[in-house]
Design a protein around this motif. Structure first.
Motif, PDB file in Angstrom:
ATOM      1  N   GLY A   1       0.618  -1.493  -0.014  1.00  0.00           N
ATOM      2  CA  GLY A   1       0.119   0.151   0.037  1.00  0.00           C
ATOM      3  C   GLY A   1       0.634   0.951  -0.158  1.00  0.00           C
ATOM      4  N   ASN A   2       0.405   2.264   0.039  1.00  0.00           N
ATOM      5  CA  ASN A   2       0.932   3.593   0.082  1.00  0.00           C
ATOM      6  C   ASN A   2       1.620   4.268   1.414  1.00  0.00           C
ATOM      7  OD1 ASN A   2       0.792   5.972  -1.553  1.00  0.00           O
ATOM      8  ND2 ASN A   2       0.066   7.367   0.180  1.00  0.00           N
ATOM      9  N   GLY A   3       1.270   3.450   2.378  1.00  0.00           N
ATOM     10  CA  GLY A   3       2.505   3.512   3.004  1.00  0.00           C
ATOM     11  C   GLY A   3       3.731   3.400   3.387  1.00  0.00           C
ATOM     12  N   GLU A   4       4.275   1.823   2.443  1.00  0.00           N
ATOM     13  CA  GLU A   4       5.234   1.291   2.289  1.00  0.00           C
ATOM     14  C   GLU A   4       6.534   1.973   1.265  1.00  0.00           C
ATOM     15  OE1 GLU A   4       2.522   0.674   4.473  1.00  0.00           O
ATOM     16  OE2 GLU A   4       1.997  -1.068   2.787  1.00  0.00           O
TER      17      GLU A   4
ATOM     18  N   ILE B   1       6.882 -11.943  -3.952  1.00  0.00           N
ATOM     19  CA  ILE B   1       7.621 -11.247  -4.409  1.00  0.00           C
ATOM     20  C   ILE B   1       7.333 -10.066  -4.477  1.00  0.00           C
ATOM     21  CG2 ILE B   1       8.853  -9.798  -6.698  1.00  0.00           C
ATOM     22  CD1 ILE B   1       7.737 -12.659  -8.459  1.00  0.00           C
ATOM     23  N   GLY B   2       8.942  -9.079  -3.628  1.00  0.00           N
ATOM     24  CA  GLY B   2       7.773  -7.898  -2.635  1.00  0.00           C
ATOM     25  C   GLY B   2       8.506  -6.835  -3.273  1.00  0.00           C
ATOM     26  N   PRO B   3       7.662  -6.271  -4.179  1.00  0.00           N
ATOM     27  CA  PRO B   3       8.758  -5.261  -4.927  1.00  0.00           C
ATOM     28  C   PRO B   3       8.486  -3.653  -3.917  1.00  0.00           C
ATOM     29  CG  PRO B   3       6.851  -5.507  -6.188  1.00  0.00           C
ATOM     30  CD  PRO B   3       6.913  -6.551  -5.418  1.00  0.00           C
ATOM     31  N   GLN B   4       9.306  -2.697  -3.881  1.00  0.00           N
ATOM     32  CA  GLN B   4       8.620  -1.283  -3.163  1.00  0.00           C
ATOM     33  C   GLN B   4       8.955  -0.387  -4.445  1.00  0.00           C
ATOM     34  OE1 GLN B   4      11.356   0.618  -1.024  1.00  0.00           O
ATOM     35  NE2 GLN B   4      10.267   0.828   0.265  1.00  0.00           N
ATOM     36  N   LEU B   5       7.078   0.300  -4.165  1.00  0.00           N
ATOM     37  CA  LEU B   5       6.921   1.350  -5.325  1.00  0.00           C
ATOM     38  C   LEU B   5       7.389   2.335  -5.087  1.00  0.00           C
ATOM     39  CD1 LEU B   5       4.851   2.041  -7.223  1.00  0.00           C
ATOM     40  CD2 LEU B   5       3.585   3.034  -5.384  1.00  0.00           C
ATOM     41  N   HIS B   6       8.351   3.061  -6.550  1.00  0.00           N
ATOM     42  CA  HIS B   6       8.791   4.104  -5.536  1.00  0.00           C
ATOM     43  C   HIS B   6       8.236   5.325  -5.093  1.00  0.00           C
ATOM     44  CE1 HIS B   6      11.354   2.630  -9.369  1.00  0.00           C
ATOM     45  NE2 HIS B   6      11.635   3.499  -9.582  1.00  0.00           N
ATOM     46  N   MET B   7       8.545   6.301  -4.834  1.00  0.00           N
ATOM     47  CA  MET B   7       8.076   7.180  -3.902  1.00  0.00           C
ATOM     48  C   MET B   7       7.447   8.149  -5.103  1.00  0.00           C
ATOM     49  SD  MET B   7       7.407   8.112  -0.831  1.00  0.00           S
ATOM     50  CE  MET B   7       7.998   7.774  -0.076  1.00  0.00           C
ATOM     51  N   HIS B   8       7.743   8.830  -5.906  1.00  0.00           N
ATOM     52  CA  HIS B   8       7.419   9.338  -6.520  1.00  0.00           C
ATOM     53  C   HIS B   8       6.735  10.871  -5.830  1.00  0.00           C
ATOM     54  CE1 HIS B   8       6.952   6.799 -10.219  1.00  0.00           C
ATOM     55  NE2 HIS B   8       5.808   6.262  -9.236  1.00  0.00           N
ATOM     56  N   GLY B   9       7.375  11.423  -4.767  1.00  0.00           N
ATOM     57  CA  GLY B   9       7.655  12.611  -4.100  1.00  0.00           C
ATOM     58  C   GLY B   9       5.738  12.747  -3.059  1.00  0.00           C
ATOM     59  N   ARG B  10       5.733  11.545  -2.806  1.00  0.00           N
ATOM     60  CA  ARG B  10       4.307  11.199  -1.984  1.00  0.00           C
ATOM     61  C   ARG B  10       4.414  11.894  -0.881  1.00  0.00           C
ATOM     62  NH1 ARG B  10      -0.136  12.196  -4.159  1.00  0.00           N
ATOM     63  NH2 ARG B  10      -1.864  10.459  -2.913  1.00  0.00           N
ATOM     64  N   ASP B  11       5.835  11.583  -0.205  1.00  0.00           N
ATOM     65  CA  ASP B  11       6.323  11.811   1.223  1.00  0.00           C
ATOM     66  C   ASP B  11       7.110  13.595   1.456  1.00  0.00           C
ATOM     67  OD1 ASP B  11       8.442  12.233  -0.796  1.00  0.00           O
ATOM     68  OD2 ASP B  11       9.888  11.872   0.497  1.00  0.00           O
ATOM     69  N   SER B  12       5.902  14.309   0.167  1.00  0.00           N
ATOM     70  CA  SER B  12       6.197  16.194   0.555  1.00  0.00           C
ATOM     71  C   SER B  12       4.905  15.874   0.828  1.00  0.00           C
ATOM     72  CB  SER B  12       6.667  16.285  -0.414  1.00  0.00           C
ATOM     73  OG  SER B  12       5.871  16.266  -1.373  1.00  0.00           O
TER      74      SER B  12
END
Length: 305
Positions: free
Chosen positions: A71-74, A106-117
């Protein structure tokens, strides 16, 4: 040619404070970091591959494969932030809770895409809160989200707040990376190509509908959790008779259940059906109940291409 770089020998990944003890009854289970170069932005990243207990004991056994979308938080950089993906889902169950799940995951990680801002819980998280595999025992499970919303029915609503692929900058941005990871896992590990599954929660639920629709020939079954499927995505799933089990939370104010119905009704109009479960008493965190149970794993394993 795939841009994933696969190491010749997988290196056993151990979490801080969670090294595998010789007497651990799951000592054979492994969590591997696999390096790759993202086709999205050419960055060097890593993803997890979980190898279940017994994987190395019999060279003739072919293992089912599950691609899990978080999800979004990871979200994160796919390097020192990759551990955030252990917070929820089947790898959390298998690795942190030490459950004997018979899948290569398989456990990928989604790019942040600036969402932490713009998202507070991404901006304020800390590595100190990483979930860890303990040398002895397992950590206490997180409590369910509190909710004061009363249970009620809601009519179908086609006024989707998102485009057909779901919320902004989701898993559709790394579609090729995900397919490459899947291909390389099937190539480099002892896998059963007839039993490849796709599951995801929240942002990953939307990603599951999207990837399943765009590549319906790749999966034996899909499991979107608290993410609806847009009507536009249903035709390929219907044509391939894709087994689908999706979940919504009856008290979820983030991903509301009324938006599930239009896509599911479209799927039925096209001559296909999905299994749809509403956990009426739960909020957005339906995935905790789903992945902590056994039903979804048994249901996935009951399907093969």
């Amino acid at each position: 040619m795939s841009r994933l770089t696969i190491v010749a020998l997988a290196v056993l990944f151990t979490l801080s404070g969670g090294c595998q003890a010789p007497n651990d009854d799951h000592a054979e289970a492994q969590l591997v970091r696999v390096p790759y170069q993202s086709t999205f932005d050419q960055s060097d990243r890593e993803y997890f591959v979980y190898l279940p207990k017994g994987y190395h004991e019999d060279d003739t056994t072919k293992w089912p494969v599950m691609l899990f979308l978080h999800g979004n938080g990871e979200r994160g950089n796919g390097k020192n932030e990759l551990d955030y993906t252990l917070a929820h889902g089947p790898i959390y169950e298998a690795w942190v809770q030490k459950r004997d799940l018979p899948f290569i995951i398989i456990g990928p990680q989604l790019h942040m895409h600036g969402r932490d801002s713009v998202i507070g819980y991404l901006k304020n998280r800390s590595p100190e809160n990483y979930l860890k595999r303990l040398a002895t025992g397992v950590p206490e499970r997180e409590a369910d989200f509190a909710t004061t919303v009363h249970m009620s029915g809601r009519p179908a609503d086609e006024n989707y707040p998102y485009e057909s692929y779901g919320p902004v900058v989701g898993w559709e941005t790394v579609e090729q990376d995900l397919i490459d990871m899947l291909d390389q896992t099937l190539k480099n590990y002892k896998t059963d190509k007839s039993r490849v599954y796709l599951s995801g929660l929240s942002y990953g639920g939307f990603g599951t509908w999207y990837l399943g629709s765009k590549h319906p020939d790749r999966f034996a079954a899909i499991n979107p959790i608290v993410g609806w499927g847009h009507k536009e995505l249903m035709k390929p799933l219907a044509e391939h008779r894709m087994p689908i089990w999706c979940y919504a939370g009856g008290r979820d104010l983030v991903i509301q259940k009324q938006y599930f119905y239009p896509g599911l009704n479209e799927l039925e109009r096209l001559g296909h059906m999905a299994r749809f479960t509403i956990e009426a008493d739960m909020g957005h965190d339906v995935w905790k109940r789903v992945y902590a149970g056994q039903d979804i794993y048994d249901w996935l394993l009951s399907h093969r291409k």
